[in-house]
Design an enzyme around this catalytic site. Structure first.
Site, short mmCIF file in Angstrom:
data_model
loop_
_atom_site.label_atom_id
_atom_site.label_comp_id
_atom_site.label_asym_id
_atom_site.label_seq_id
_atom_site.Cartn_x
_atom_site.Cartn_y
_atom_site.Cartn_z
CG HIS A 1 -0.36 0.04 2.53
ND1 HIS A 1 -0.14 1.23 3.21
CD2 HIS A 1 0.08 -0.95 3.36
CE1 HIS A 1 0.39 0.96 4.41
NE2 HIS A 1 0.54 -0.34 4.52
CG ASP B 1 -2.90 3.95 2.44
OD1 ASP B 1 -2.33 2.87 2.11
OD2 ASP B 1 -3.83 3.99 3.27
CD GLU C 1 -2.79 -1.54 5.76
OE1 GLU C 1 -2.89 -2.53 6.51
OE2 GLU C 1 -2.34 -0.43 6.15
CG ASP D 1 2.12 -3.54 5.59
OD1 ASP D 1 2.90 -2.68 6.03
OD2 ASP D 1 0.88 -3.38 5.54
CG HIS E 1 0.64 3.05 12.74
ND1 HIS E 1 -0.64 2.58 12.92
CD2 HIS E 1 1.04 2.60 11.52
CE1 HIS E 1 -0.99 1.86 11.87
NE2 HIS E 1 0.01 1.85 11.02
#
Lengths: 460, 460
Positions: free
Chosen positions: B91, B93, B157, B184, B431
């Protein structure tokens, strides 16, 4: 004779309504938010504005008294050392206006809608203390002053009046008075005038809970590392039991239990729970078990979270296990509960209940002491007469839930009687978006203040 | 023969390191945050960028497939219908970068410090999926491709891959493959390579608690009207008991209880609680009673508040009793717990525990299913060999706590084996502020992917 004098002032006030309102609007346009440093220039500007208005109104002298924080505006007119002296206290700072998006019109662009003035500070306290400036002008311009008048208008009430205390202690002679007159409270309703005979104190803290040293992925760590938001919620939740009783050890030690007789008088004040719920759009009230709504506000302490934040609060979804969570928590105190002592009890308790997987930090903000006002002073009786004249009703003594920390200070440092003659209404929504103040309240307040001076002069 | 072929590609990769890194940096400079509409243009730009890079790398065809949300970039090179086909999923994004102030360097201006690439998306997932683009380039430019390759790189995602499911269902033929290869996830450490054999699912909701119809003065109303922040804290606190057990009725009904034997194998993975605590700067770990940290992350569901807000969160003190309080809450799910079902259980429970003095609203965000990956597939065995070649160690199978919702989707819709060959490390701080990815991980990942293709071609 004094009635006659009062009449001249009342007429002056009647003839100058538009001018009075325009001046108030100019004051309301100044965003004097004391809590937020970015408005610092505006707070100072408000002080200058008031000094000039006091001079225009006819004081002998007016000065801006610098403090460690925002200045205090002082003004006085002594017509006769032998006459009683009224010291008017008020504050020119206002609460922050956010959330701005909830205002129907900009908070610092006052407008009149349905005979109400909408603006931050319209009631609290610009609209209310400015009534005294205009009442004074009316009496002084018509040579009908019957008491000496002193003004002490501060700019830090909304952040704890920390520097006012020093100022008062250092200027006891200058501030000498027979009554401290304050309009920063509300009445029951236009049909039921009331005078505040008691106020709650305040203890205000900010807490920070830290979990991991950085924001984490809630998938990779969730379930294995304590989440500071969950922990903060647990800790806050534990501060009250299922009866709405605060669990901080010692919190209630000094809280007075009133006689059923006293509570009955208190509950005689006209109050409709149905209207109350309707007006707030709630299906039920909630508070400490065993007490009525009036008692919960008037004679019981409480604890409220005033703000909370942590983690991702933007649009959409973010799966973060944050490093920190924060809350602003305030406690309203009743007579005998000392602010510093309660704050310390909170700090000790909050640290003691912190689990070992987080770190907590508690930062005290300002506090304030509760106060009980005598309902048997010359000033109180003069106020009763003033209301009787203007409203044709004897005002009821009430216990307000709010705090005006300096009331206790005046009683202690100046040995003064304090009179809380407020003309606000609950619907004024002070501290909220769309704060407002009734145009009628503003003008009837001015008249009632003029009448008070007349009766107080004779009362001595 | 294939070893020889792989060697050419490995050499090509060695010779083009700088170019590979520069391209990744160009991609990292695009703030393709899918959760926040204000980055919409950038998300689309990232898609165009990838399509072009796939073409440059040598695919037969590449296309931007529009969806109801952000597009999916598809590319393929079919060298021989009879050879196995590897479908690479990734992904483009990224997670929101806030809080920006906690980044040591701007999140979208990648820099290398101590051999690590710092930028939002450096690891998750730009750095990881781009390894496949470059590994493919290395094999295709040296004519050493040994499998057909398909790319499916999506842009949603981080917000639930809602449109990918439709795309997969409508393109089963086009996406036909022998393995879906995904990077991932993370490895245990550089010394202990591992392959993810299980992932948790996700249920994500936003809750709103409304008390009075407007912000109130906490003095005038405090104690008599329920404070929505206090109530939200009570409700959140009640979602877990003192053992960290989630109290939502039915939440654990489908959670598998594993044999002690299985749990023992799981706990064999090298893990030092001391290092773990030290690295996060916490004095103690916390989680569901009766389970180890590895078990809490790998085989147990959990509930975390990802964000909370309400009342006054500016500087200083505001004595407000707010009208509303909000929280974002996510639950990580284990096999057999279905996302939609758990979300519904939450909605029902949260509404059921709401006291009558507040109104609550629960809005589900995206969810995702958990997944268990076979450790006995040709792909898994080929991956074991690839790691053995490059790291001289057999990789350990692990259970990750994170969620890649589409893994379950691929298993269900494409009947595919899925291989989670991730090269991230916990310290990558995905994150979080200062997300990073090891330069060595990037290049060794490319090599390992090249080796995998060689072994997988023979495995069939």
């Amino acid at each position: 004779m004094s009635e006659h004098n009062s009449q001249q002032a009342l007429n002056y006030s009647e003839e100058n309504k538009d001018g009075f309102l325009n001046e108030l609007f100019d004051l309301l346009r100044i965003p004097s938010v004391s809590a937020d440093p970015k408005f610092s220039k505006d707070v100072h500007e408000a002080a200058k504005f008031i000094k000039q208005k006091l001079i225009d109104a006819g004081v002998d002298k007016a000065e801006i008294c610098e403090t460690a924080g925002y200045p205090i505006v002082y003004g006085e007119k002594i017509i006769d050392e032998n006459l009683p002296t009224v010291l008017v206290y008020g504050h020119y700072d206002v609460q922050p206006a956010d959330p701005y998006e909830l205002w129907d019109s900009p908070p610092f662009e006052p407008v009149i809608k349905d005979d109400r003035i909408y603006a931050r500070g319209a009631c609290d306290d610009k609209g209310q203390f400015y009534m005294h400036v205009k009442a004074f002008e009316a009496m002084s311009k018509t040579d009908s002053l019957q008491c000496n008048v002193k003004f002490m208008i501060e700019g830090e009430e909304e952040v704890g009046s920390n520097n006012l205390e020093i100022f008062v202690k250092e200027n006891q002679e200058k501030l000498k008075n027979n009554v401290v007159l304050i309009s920063d409270t509300s009445m029951i309703s236009m049909d039921t005038p009331s005078i505040t005979a008691g106020l709650r104190g305040l203890s205000y803290v900010e807490v920070e809970v830290t979990g991991p040293n950085r924001d984490l992925h809630s998938g990779t760590y969730g379930g294995a590392v304590a989440n500071p938001i969950n922990v903060l919620c647990d800790m806050i939740s534990s501060l009250k039991d299922e009866n709405g009783h605060i669990t901080i050890p010692g919190f209630y030690d000094k809280v007075e239990e009133y006689s059923q007789e006293y509570r009955d008088t208190l509950n005689k004040a006209p109050f409709s729970e149905e209207d109350y719920k309707k007006e707030l759009d709630i299906d039920a009230v909630f508070g400490e078990k065993g007490y009525t709504t009036i008692e919960r506000i008037g004679i019981r302490p409480t604890l409220d979270v005033n703000g909370i934040w942590g983690g991702y609060i933007g649009e959409g979804a973010k799966t973060v296990l944050p490093s920190k969570a924060y809350a602003k928590i305030s406690m309203r105190l009743v007579p005998n509960q000392e602010s510093d002592e309660i704050t310390q009890l909170f700090v000790n308790h909050f640290n003691s209940i912190a689990p070992d997987y987080v770190k907590v930090k508690v930062t005290p903000h300002h506090g304030g002491e509760s106060a009980v006002v005598s309902t048997d002073s010359p000033a109180f009786r003069a106020a009763e007469k003033a209301f009787k004249d203007g409203w044709n009703k004897k005002p009821l003594p009430t216990r307000d839930g709010g705090s005006i920390p300096i009331v206790a200070l005046f009683e202690k440092e100046l040995k003064s009687d304090v009179l809380l003659m407020g003309f606000g209404l609950d619907k004024d929504a002070i501290h909220s978006p769309n704060e407002s103040y009734g145009v009628e309240n503003f003008f009837r307040g001015i008249d009632t203040i003029i009448r008070f001076h007349g009766h107080f002069a004779k009362a001595e």
